[in-house]
Each structure stands twice: as C-alpha cells, then as structure tokens.
Design a protein around this motif. Structure first.
Motif, PDB file in Angstrom:
ATOM      1  N   ALA A  16      -1.978 -13.037   4.028  1.00  0.00           N
ATOM      2  CA  ALA A  16      -2.023 -13.267   2.584  1.00  0.00           C
ATOM      3  C   ALA A  16      -3.343 -12.804   1.978  1.00  0.00           C
ATOM      4  CB  ALA A  16      -1.793 -14.744   2.277  1.00  0.00           C
ATOM      5  N   ALA A  17      -4.414 -12.824   2.769  1.00  0.00           N
ATOM      6  CA  ALA A  17      -5.709 -12.385   2.263  1.00  0.00           C
ATOM      7  C   ALA A  17      -5.691 -10.925   1.829  1.00  0.00           C
ATOM      8  CB  ALA A  17      -6.787 -12.602   3.325  1.00  0.00           C
ATOM      9  N   PHE A  18      -4.720 -10.165   2.329  1.00  0.00           N
ATOM     10  CA  PHE A  18      -4.646  -8.739   2.013  1.00  0.00           C
ATOM     11  C   PHE A  18      -3.724  -8.455   0.831  1.00  0.00           C
ATOM     12  CE2 PHE A  18      -6.421  -8.825   6.150  1.00  0.00           C
ATOM     13  CZ  PHE A  18      -7.017  -7.599   6.402  1.00  0.00           C
ATOM     14  N   ASP A  19      -3.072  -9.477   0.289  1.00  0.00           N
ATOM     15  CA  ASP A  19      -2.018  -9.249  -0.696  1.00  0.00           C
ATOM     16  C   ASP A  19      -2.527  -8.853  -2.072  1.00  0.00           C
ATOM     17  OD1 ASP A  19      -0.083  -9.789   1.157  1.00  0.00           O
ATOM     18  OD2 ASP A  19       0.366 -11.810   0.445  1.00  0.00           O
ATOM     19  N   GLN A  20      -3.747  -9.217  -2.414  1.00  0.00           N
ATOM     20  CA  GLN A  20      -4.241  -8.970  -3.763  1.00  0.00           C
ATOM     21  C   GLN A  20      -5.630  -8.352  -3.702  1.00  0.00           C
ATOM     22  OE1 GLN A  20      -4.192 -12.378  -6.332  1.00  0.00           O
ATOM     23  NE2 GLN A  20      -4.794 -11.232  -8.141  1.00  0.00           N
ATOM     24  N   GLN A  21      -5.712  -7.087  -4.037  1.00  0.00           N
ATOM     25  CA  GLN A  21      -6.981  -6.369  -4.055  1.00  0.00           C
ATOM     26  C   GLN A  21      -7.276  -5.921  -5.478  1.00  0.00           C
ATOM     27  OE1 GLN A  21      -8.905  -5.535  -0.833  1.00  0.00           O
ATOM     28  NE2 GLN A  21      -7.738  -7.414  -0.640  1.00  0.00           N
ATOM     29  N   GLY A  22      -7.682  -6.882  -6.305  1.00  0.00           N
ATOM     30  CA  GLY A  22      -7.985  -6.576  -7.697  1.00  0.00           C
ATOM     31  C   GLY A  22      -6.775  -6.027  -8.420  1.00  0.00           C
ATOM     32  N   THR A  23      -6.992  -4.984  -9.226  1.00  0.00           N
ATOM     33  CA  THR A  23      -5.889  -4.378  -9.981  1.00  0.00           C
ATOM     34  C   THR A  23      -5.482  -3.038  -9.389  1.00  0.00           C
ATOM     35  OG1 THR A  23      -7.543  -3.453 -11.495  1.00  0.00           O
ATOM     36  CG2 THR A  23      -6.456  -5.511 -12.160  1.00  0.00           C
ATOM     37  N   ALA A  24      -5.622  -2.900  -8.083  1.00  0.00           N
ATOM     38  CA  ALA A  24      -5.190  -1.673  -7.418  1.00  0.00           C
ATOM     39  C   ALA A  24      -3.704  -1.438  -7.669  1.00  0.00           C
ATOM     40  CB  ALA A  24      -5.451  -1.773  -5.921  1.00  0.00           C
ATOM     41  N   ASP A  25      -3.324  -0.185  -7.808  1.00  0.00           N
ATOM     42  CA  ASP A  25      -1.916   0.158  -8.010  1.00  0.00           C
ATOM     43  C   ASP A  25      -1.183  -0.011  -6.682  1.00  0.00           C
ATOM     44  OD1 ASP A  25       0.558   1.211  -8.567  1.00  0.00           O
ATOM     45  OD2 ASP A  25      -0.164   3.208  -9.132  1.00  0.00           O
ATOM     46  N   ASP A  26      -0.420  -1.079  -6.575  1.00  0.00           N
ATOM     47  CA  ASP A  26       0.298  -1.349  -5.329  1.00  0.00           C
ATOM     48  C   ASP A  26       1.778  -1.004  -5.446  1.00  0.00           C
ATOM     49  OD1 ASP A  26       1.080  -3.416  -6.990  1.00  0.00           O
ATOM     50  OD2 ASP A  26      -0.151  -4.913  -5.967  1.00  0.00           O
ATOM     51  N   SER A  27       2.124  -0.116  -6.383  1.00  0.00           N
ATOM     52  CA  SER A  27       3.535   0.258  -6.544  1.00  0.00           C
ATOM     53  C   SER A  27       4.082   0.928  -5.296  1.00  0.00           C
ATOM     54  CB  SER A  27       3.706   1.173  -7.760  1.00  0.00           C
ATOM     55  OG  SER A  27       2.906   2.336  -7.650  1.00  0.00           O
ATOM     56  N   ALA A  28       3.211   1.610  -4.532  1.00  0.00           N
ATOM     57  CA  ALA A  28       3.674   2.209  -3.272  1.00  0.00           C
ATOM     58  C   ALA A  28       4.103   1.121  -2.301  1.00  0.00           C
ATOM     59  CB  ALA A  28       2.571   3.066  -2.661  1.00  0.00           C
ATOM     60  N   TRP A  29       3.353   0.025  -2.246  1.00  0.00           N
ATOM     61  CA  TRP A  29       3.725  -1.094  -1.376  1.00  0.00           C
ATOM     62  C   TRP A  29       5.082  -1.657  -1.786  1.00  0.00           C
ATOM     63  CZ3 TRP A  29      -1.066  -4.788  -0.559  1.00  0.00           C
ATOM     64  CH2 TRP A  29      -2.159  -4.028  -0.108  1.00  0.00           C
ATOM     65  N   LEU A  30       5.262  -1.823  -3.105  1.00  0.00           N
ATOM     66  CA  LEU A  30       6.465  -2.492  -3.592  1.00  0.00           C
ATOM     67  C   LEU A  30       7.711  -1.627  -3.431  1.00  0.00           C
ATOM     68  CD1 LEU A  30       4.990  -4.152  -6.805  1.00  0.00           C
ATOM     69  CD2 LEU A  30       5.043  -4.997  -4.464  1.00  0.00           C
ATOM     70  N   ALA A  31       7.517  -0.322  -3.261  1.00  0.00           N
ATOM     71  CA  ALA A  31       8.654   0.574  -3.051  1.00  0.00           C
ATOM     72  C   ALA A  31       9.056   0.681  -1.586  1.00  0.00           C
ATOM     73  CB  ALA A  31       8.327   1.964  -3.607  1.00  0.00           C
TER      74      ALA A  31
END
Length: 403
Positions: free
Chosen positions: A271-286
């Motif tokens: 869980a510590a890796f789930d939120q890195q500021g406002t990085a674009d994580d759309s690649a993760w979500l796809a």
C-alpha cells in the motif's frame, strides 16, 4: 503463410502465422495503431499498446480531468489497488506481495535504495546485465562503500555453466545477487530458480530482473525462491508504458520503501507504493484491460506463435548474413532471438545505435541492435502483429546494407 524452422534450427514450429481460432488473427495489425509503412520487429524494447488499451488509459485520464478532487479523493486508490491485485494474480503472486512501480529499472533502484549494504559488501551481476540496472547497482553500492562484482557468463553457456559461473564470483562478502530472468542484450533465459536456491544456501539475497517476463513466459513468481522480482507489464503483456510489478518476499516487505516519500508513507508494502503524489498512474489503471486483451489471444497459443516466428526470424536473417543458426543461441520458449553481426560491426553502444538508425531510415524496419563483449547483434522480437515476410525483408535488406 507458413514457415519451416526445423531445417536450420532443429526446433519444430508450434504455430503458423495465421493460427485458426485466434480472435481476429487474420488482421492482427488492426488491433494496433502502428505505422503501416514500417516493419516493427522490436516489441521487446518498448512493447506496442493495443488500441483498446490506449482507449482504456484515455478514459482514466478523462475521468481524472472531469473532476480532479473526486478522482483523487474517491476513485484513484481503490482503482490502483484493484489493478495491482489483478497484476499479482497474473504473476501467480499473493495480493499483498506485489507493488506497482514505473518500470523494472525503478523497481531495481527501489530495492537497492533500501537494501542493507555495508562497507566492503559485494553485489554480484553478470556481464549480461541490463545497462541501467548495472548503473543502479554501482550507484547504490558506491553510496554504501560496497563493491559491484561482474561474473562473466559465456553466450552459449548451459544452465549448469551459468550457475557455476555466477557462484564462482561469490565470496564471504557477497550480500546480493542481481540476475536477469531473460537478458536484454543477448536474449538468454537464465536458471533463476536454481541460482536463487544456491544463493539462499549461501546466505545471499536474490533480486531477479524479469523485465521481459510478464506475457512472454507463464510465471509463478512465488515459486522461484527469489527475495525480490520485478517485471514490466508494458512489453509482452500489452499494458501502456510506465507500469511494472515489484514482488517482495515476506521477510523483506517491511524494509523496502518507495523511492519517493509521499502520502502513503505510513502504510506497509504494498500500500505504501499506491500513491506517489499526482503522478499519472493511468498506465497502472489500464493493466486489467491489457490483461483482458492478452487473455483473449489464448495466451499459450500466442506464445507458441511468437516463439516460432522469432526462431524463423533468427533463421532467415542468420542465413542472409552467413551465420550458423546456433551462433545466437536462444531458448524455444522465448519470443526474442539474436543474430551475430559480422566482426567489426556495432561493437559498442554508439555503433549499435547508429546501425539501428540506418536500418530504420533505409529499410523502414525498426529492430534492436545490441552489443556485448565488443560484438554486435541484431535482436529480433515477434508479436501477433508481425508476419514472416517482415523478417525476410530484414534479412535481404540487412545483407545489402552491410555489403
């Protein structure tokens, strides 16, 4: 169209270029927005994102822009958690054993940044190690006063010879082994399970660089016996670029922290890796959409097709260059193969880069050119959108280009 790889390689093909029953196999290229004027024979470097996965990534970006507050407050974290659970299942890992990172290189640096190295400790690599991984090992070792030791492994070494060569580099100061699952420069499959077991017996931790594994190999990461494993989803698993899975064995999970301290800092792995500021994580979500796309191709049938096509590419290009098929090696289960170039061609990174550019400009073919031990190689990849005639075109064109 069919091909015969048995005559020169001894490997019987397990699929044809138009295997019946695969969805839309007759017009596979239509699933991608690749430039139709170019032969794309380098899937192994950056992958190629299918149109449907690009659309899924765009939907996540649109959702975040439609209501940024609601997206970051309500939507983002549960979506990231769902994506990494799906990624973990794909790799045969428990949900709490896998975190998401930007790429395999980032995962390696994440482990090295938290790994307990001391003065005069040693980190072992092989001379097949990916360049960025080697640079990371030197950086973090240097900061701890430790050393990086390179174990030479011959190109055509057997699994037993690979293991012996690596273990020969161990000393009483060895603390960490970083080993490729599939090498990038030389397209070798290394016996990572045997190496991890041998390292464990000697009290040495193992970090496996599995950058090319997700999608190319069916893998159960928890059965490998490693301490750390990282693999990209953007190469052979069809995800957008910018997502990899970092697997960590239970004893290490409370010791490995993200490279960036952000709002999930107080949480445990993953869980510590789930939120890195406002990085674009759309690649993760796809990632779930990418894995759905992958599954629709009947995974083992797709792998068999790609492996046979890569072997064919190695055969025809090697024949055009006058190279014996066994000179480049290659395991039957790999969708990447290398062909040695004539002596004196592409003997360093600058030369390899220049030749790759010439092939792209003059032949309209994108292919990897690598160098190892001052010898140049062409590395061909195979994916569903490729066809046998593209490798034939490379063979004819490259032979002419090299004179």
């Amino acid at each position: 169209m069919t091909w015969d790889v048995t005559a020169m390689t001894g490997e019987a093909p397990t699929a044809k270029s138009d295997p019946a029953g695969s969805p839309d196999w007759g017009d596979t290229r239509a699933a991608w927005d690749l430039d139709p004027e170019v032969a794309h024979l380098n899937h192994g470097s950056f992958g190629a994102v299918p149109r449907t996965v690009r659309a899924a990534q765009a939907r996540w970006r649109d959702l975040s822009d439609a209501n940024p507050m609601n997206y970051y407050r309500e939507i983002r974290i549960p979506a990231v958690q769902a994506a990494r659970v799906r990624a973990a299942a794909f790799l045969g890992a428990a949900p709490d054993s896998l975190g998401l990172v930007g790429n395999a290189t980032a995962g390696v640096s994440t482990v090295l940044a938290s790994f307990p190295l001391g003065p005069d400790d040693e980190v072992i690599l092989t001379d097949h190690s990916y360049g960025a991984v080697t640079l990371a090992a030197h950086r973090w070792a240097r900061s701890a006063g430790a050393r990086v030791v390179t174990a030479p492994v011959d190109l055509l070494a057997s699994d037993e010879e690979v293991t012996s060569a690596v273990l020969a580099a161990f000393t009483s100061r060895t603390r960490l082994l970083i080993i490729d699952h599939i090498t990038s420069q030389t397209a070798r499959l290394f016996p990572v399970a045997a190496l991890a077991a041998a390292a464990t017996e000697r009290g040495v931790a193992t970090l496996v660089d599995g950058a090319h594994v997700p999608g190319m190999l069916p893998v159960q990461v928890e059965r490998l016996g490693a301490d750390f494993w990282v693999g990209n989803f953007h190469k052979w698993a069809f995800a957008p670029r910018g997502v990899a899975g970092l697997w960590i064995a239970q004893p290490w999970r409370d010791r490995i922290r993200p490279l960036v301290a952000s709002w999930s800092e107080e949480h445990e792995f993953p869980a510590a890796f789930d939120q890195q500021g406002t990085a674009d994580d759309s690649a993760w979500l796809a990632v779930p959409d990418a894995l759905d796309f992958f599954t629709a191709w009947q995974p083992q049938r797709l792998r068999d097709h790609n492996n046979a096509l890569a072997a064919y590419g190695q055969q025809v290009v090697g024949a055009a260059l006058g190279v014996a098929p066994e000179a480049g090696g290659g395991a039957p289960e790999l969708s990447m193969r290398i062909i040695p170039l004539p002596a004196g061609v592409a003997t360093d990174q600058e030369g390899a880069h220049a030749l790759s550019g010439r092939i792209a400009k003059d032949l309209r073919i994108e292919v990897a050119v690598t160098c190892w031990r001052e010898r140049g190689f062409v590395r061909v990849s195979a994916q569903a959108y490729n066809a046998a005639e593209e490798y034939e075109r490379l063979a004819t064109g490259l032979a002419h280009l090299l004179g």
